[in-house]
Design a protein around this motif. Structure first.
Motif, PDB file in Angstrom:
ATOM      1  N   ILE A 132     -31.311 -58.433 -24.191  1.00  0.00           N
ATOM      2  CA  ILE A 132     -31.847 -58.609 -22.831  1.00  0.00           C
ATOM      3  C   ILE A 132     -31.553 -60.017 -22.329  1.00  0.00           C
ATOM      4  O   ILE A 132     -31.133 -60.207 -21.173  1.00  0.00           O
ATOM      5  N   HIS A 133     -31.742 -61.007 -23.177  1.00  0.00           N
ATOM      6  CA  HIS A 133     -31.444 -62.384 -22.802  1.00  0.00           C
ATOM      7  C   HIS A 133     -29.968 -62.531 -22.431  1.00  0.00           C
ATOM      8  O   HIS A 133     -29.610 -63.162 -21.424  1.00  0.00           O
ATOM      9  N   THR A 134     -29.097 -61.930 -23.224  1.00  0.00           N
ATOM     10  CA  THR A 134     -27.655 -62.003 -22.984  1.00  0.00           C
ATOM     11  C   THR A 134     -27.276 -61.335 -21.668  1.00  0.00           C
ATOM     12  O   THR A 134     -26.488 -61.870 -20.880  1.00  0.00           O
ATOM     13  N   ILE A 135     -27.837 -60.160 -21.414  1.00  0.00           N
ATOM     14  CA  ILE A 135     -27.524 -59.423 -20.187  1.00  0.00           C
ATOM     15  C   ILE A 135     -28.011 -60.174 -18.954  1.00  0.00           C
ATOM     16  O   ILE A 135     -27.321 -60.236 -17.923  1.00  0.00           O
ATOM     17  N   LEU A 136     -29.187 -60.781 -19.039  1.00  0.00           N
ATOM     18  CA  LEU A 136     -29.701 -61.564 -17.912  1.00  0.00           C
ATOM     19  C   LEU A 136     -28.802 -62.756 -17.626  1.00  0.00           C
ATOM     20  O   LEU A 136     -28.521 -63.069 -16.459  1.00  0.00           O
ATOM     21  N   ASN A 137     -28.332 -63.433 -18.669  1.00  0.00           N
ATOM     22  CA  ASN A 137     -27.415 -64.556 -18.467  1.00  0.00           C
ATOM     23  C   ASN A 137     -26.098 -64.089 -17.853  1.00  0.00           C
ATOM     24  O   ASN A 137     -25.559 -64.717 -16.935  1.00  0.00           O
ATOM     25  N   PHE A 138     -25.569 -62.981 -18.363  1.00  0.00           N
ATOM     26  CA  PHE A 138     -24.321 -62.429 -17.860  1.00  0.00           C
ATOM     27  C   PHE A 138     -24.430 -62.068 -16.377  1.00  0.00           C
ATOM     28  O   PHE A 138     -23.513 -62.295 -15.589  1.00  0.00           O
ATOM     29  N   SER A 139     -25.571 -61.517 -15.989  1.00  0.00           N
ATOM     30  CA  SER A 139     -25.734 -61.039 -14.616  1.00  0.00           C
ATOM     31  C   SER A 139     -25.725 -62.164 -13.589  1.00  0.00           C
ATOM     32  O   SER A 139     -25.549 -61.921 -12.396  1.00  0.00           O
ATOM     33  N   VAL A 159     -18.051 -52.833 -16.886  1.00  0.00           N
ATOM     34  CA  VAL A 159     -19.276 -53.621 -16.934  1.00  0.00           C
ATOM     35  C   VAL A 159     -19.245 -54.711 -15.867  1.00  0.00           C
ATOM     36  O   VAL A 159     -20.245 -54.965 -15.187  1.00  0.00           O
ATOM     37  N   ILE A 160     -18.102 -55.341 -15.694  1.00  0.00           N
ATOM     38  CA  ILE A 160     -17.970 -56.387 -14.676  1.00  0.00           C
ATOM     39  C   ILE A 160     -18.119 -55.798 -13.270  1.00  0.00           C
ATOM     40  O   ILE A 160     -18.779 -56.384 -12.403  1.00  0.00           O
ATOM     41  N   ASP A 161     -17.512 -54.649 -13.014  1.00  0.00           N
ATOM     42  CA  ASP A 161     -17.655 -53.985 -11.707  1.00  0.00           C
ATOM     43  C   ASP A 161     -19.130 -53.743 -11.396  1.00  0.00           C
ATOM     44  O   ASP A 161     -19.580 -53.959 -10.262  1.00  0.00           O
ATOM     45  N   GLU A 162     -19.865 -53.277 -12.404  1.00  0.00           N
ATOM     46  CA  GLU A 162     -21.290 -53.022 -12.200  1.00  0.00           C
ATOM     47  C   GLU A 162     -22.036 -54.322 -11.929  1.00  0.00           C
ATOM     48  O   GLU A 162     -22.878 -54.395 -11.025  1.00  0.00           O
ATOM     49  N   CYS A 163     -21.717 -55.348 -12.706  1.00  0.00           N
ATOM     50  CA  CYS A 163     -22.370 -56.647 -12.527  1.00  0.00           C
ATOM     51  C   CYS A 163     -22.154 -57.186 -11.118  1.00  0.00           C
ATOM     52  O   CYS A 163     -23.084 -57.676 -10.470  1.00  0.00           O
ATOM     53  N   LEU A 164     -20.921 -57.108 -10.635  1.00  0.00           N
ATOM     54  CA  LEU A 164     -20.603 -57.613  -9.294  1.00  0.00           C
ATOM     55  C   LEU A 164     -21.377 -56.859  -8.216  1.00  0.00           C
ATOM     56  O   LEU A 164     -21.809 -57.450  -7.218  1.00  0.00           O
ATOM     57  N   PHE A 165     -21.566 -55.547  -8.424  1.00  0.00           N
ATOM     58  CA  PHE A 165     -22.345 -54.764  -7.462  1.00  0.00           C
ATOM     59  C   PHE A 165     -23.789 -55.248  -7.428  1.00  0.00           C
ATOM     60  O   PHE A 165     -24.360 -55.475  -6.357  1.00  0.00           O
ATOM     61  N   PHE A 166     -24.387 -55.418  -8.609  1.00  0.00           N
ATOM     62  CA  PHE A 166     -25.791 -55.837  -8.645  1.00  0.00           C
ATOM     63  C   PHE A 166     -25.973 -57.254  -8.125  1.00  0.00           C
ATOM     64  O   PHE A 166     -27.000 -57.570  -7.512  1.00  0.00           O
ATOM     65  N   LYS A 167     -24.994 -58.088  -8.372  1.00  0.00           N
ATOM     66  CA  LYS A 167     -25.055 -59.442  -7.821  1.00  0.00           C
ATOM     67  C   LYS A 167     -24.998 -59.385  -6.289  1.00  0.00           C
ATOM     68  O   LYS A 167     -25.695 -60.138  -5.606  1.00  0.00           O
ATOM     69  N   GLU A 170     -28.345 -58.184  -5.067  1.00  0.00           N
ATOM     70  CA  GLU A 170     -29.426 -59.052  -5.582  1.00  0.00           C
ATOM     71  C   GLU A 170     -30.524 -58.246  -6.277  1.00  0.00           C
ATOM     72  O   GLU A 170     -31.713 -58.457  -6.070  1.00  0.00           O
ATOM     73  N   VAL A 171     -30.079 -57.304  -7.115  1.00  0.00           N
ATOM     74  CA  VAL A 171     -30.985 -56.517  -7.952  1.00  0.00           C
ATOM     75  C   VAL A 171     -30.606 -56.767  -9.411  1.00  0.00           C
ATOM     76  O   VAL A 171     -29.431 -56.899  -9.745  1.00  0.00           O
ATOM     77  N   SER A 172     -31.605 -56.839 -10.275  1.00  0.00           N
ATOM     78  CA  SER A 172     -31.357 -57.103 -11.684  1.00  0.00           C
ATOM     79  C   SER A 172     -30.641 -55.932 -12.355  1.00  0.00           C
ATOM     80  O   SER A 172     -31.038 -54.778 -12.197  1.00  0.00           O
ATOM     81  N   MET A 173     -29.613 -56.253 -13.143  1.00  0.00           N
ATOM     82  CA  MET A 173     -28.897 -55.228 -13.904  1.00  0.00           C
ATOM     83  C   MET A 173     -29.805 -54.516 -14.904  1.00  0.00           C
ATOM     84  O   MET A 173     -29.503 -53.399 -15.332  1.00  0.00           O
TER      85      MET A 173
END
Length: 254
Positions: A132-139, A159-167, A170-173
């Protein structure tokens, strides 16, 4: 394969009355999307939108579908500044992306939202505090090098495509995978997915939820199986504890 199995479970668990005809059409400023999420369905949506520029809303009944298409579909909803309404159900990729993409997100009293995972799929059975800590940092910046400690089973580009969408929205992955803090056995006698309370959704960054009936009380029992709803207090406590454990772990490593 995992998504196919979950889809099969959903078909078995949900009563027939929740099914809508597989149909995508336009009516009164709204695109009705009663279907799986796939490229053909998305193409129909874009074609309808090109002919009716007064469209303001997409109304959904969907068990989910292809993640890649859903992320592109969701980005399109954001770019077109459309609202989203959940009629009876919005599950899997529908909840992960389409629902969250709406400018305003309309829910009726019994609208059901269901999650069972996202593009971050891990080999281990349950999310650990380090995960969870790693995913939060990545996001924060979608830097794939930050995921080197995770045993991912998903291609990193997805995974990056998903991250960019959530960024972008502005919603947490964590919203797509938080339920995996529980081991698989937790869901053995429950509906094989989870949902959140309205307060928990807000914690993850989900804004502009509009309750059409001034109340939201989705089903808690479906075909005799309990639906797991994660609440704000539990999530806040879990994330805080996980951060404490992860910080201690990284201090020890250095």
């Amino acid at each position: 394969m995992y998504n196919i199995l979950i889809y099969g479970f959903i078909l078995l668990i949900f009563p027939v009355t929740l099914f809508a005809d597989e149909n995508i059409f336009y009516k009164e400023n709204t695109i009705y999307y009663n279907s799986d999420i796939n490229q053909n369905g998305f193409d129909i949506v874009k074609n309808i939108h090109s002919k009716h520029k007064n469209i303001t809303r997409v109304k959904l009944n969907s068990f989910g579908g292809y993640t890649d298409v859903a992320i592109v579909f969701a980005n399109w909803i954001v770019n077109e500044n459309l609202d989203v309404e959940v009629d009876k159900y919005c599950i899997s990729s529908c909840a992960n992306y389409l629902f969250l993409a709406g400018n305003h997100k309309y829910l009726s009293e019994k609208s059901f939202l269901g999650w069972h995972g996202g593009n971050i799929q891990l080999k281990n059975e349950a999310l650990t505090p380090i995960d969870i800590h790693t995913i939060l940092n990545f996001s924060n910046n979608c830097n794939s090098s930050l995921l080197s400690s995770l045993a991912l089973i998903t291609p990193i580009d997805k995974v990056i495509d998903e991250c960019l969408f959530f960024k972008k929205i502005e919603v947490s992955m964590l919203i797509t995978i938080y339920g995996q803090v529980k081991p698989a056995i937790f869901y053995r006698d429950r509906v094989p997915m989870w949902s959140y309370t309205a307060e928990a959704l807000e914690y993850f960054g989900v804004k502009n939820i509009v309750l059409l009936d001034n109340i939201w009380t989705p089903e808690k029992i479906i075909n005799g199986k309990l639906v797991s709803y994660f609440e704000l207090n539990e999530i806040e406590k879990q994330v805080t504890i996980n951060k404490f454990i992860a910080d201690a772990f990284y201090r020890k490593q250095t």
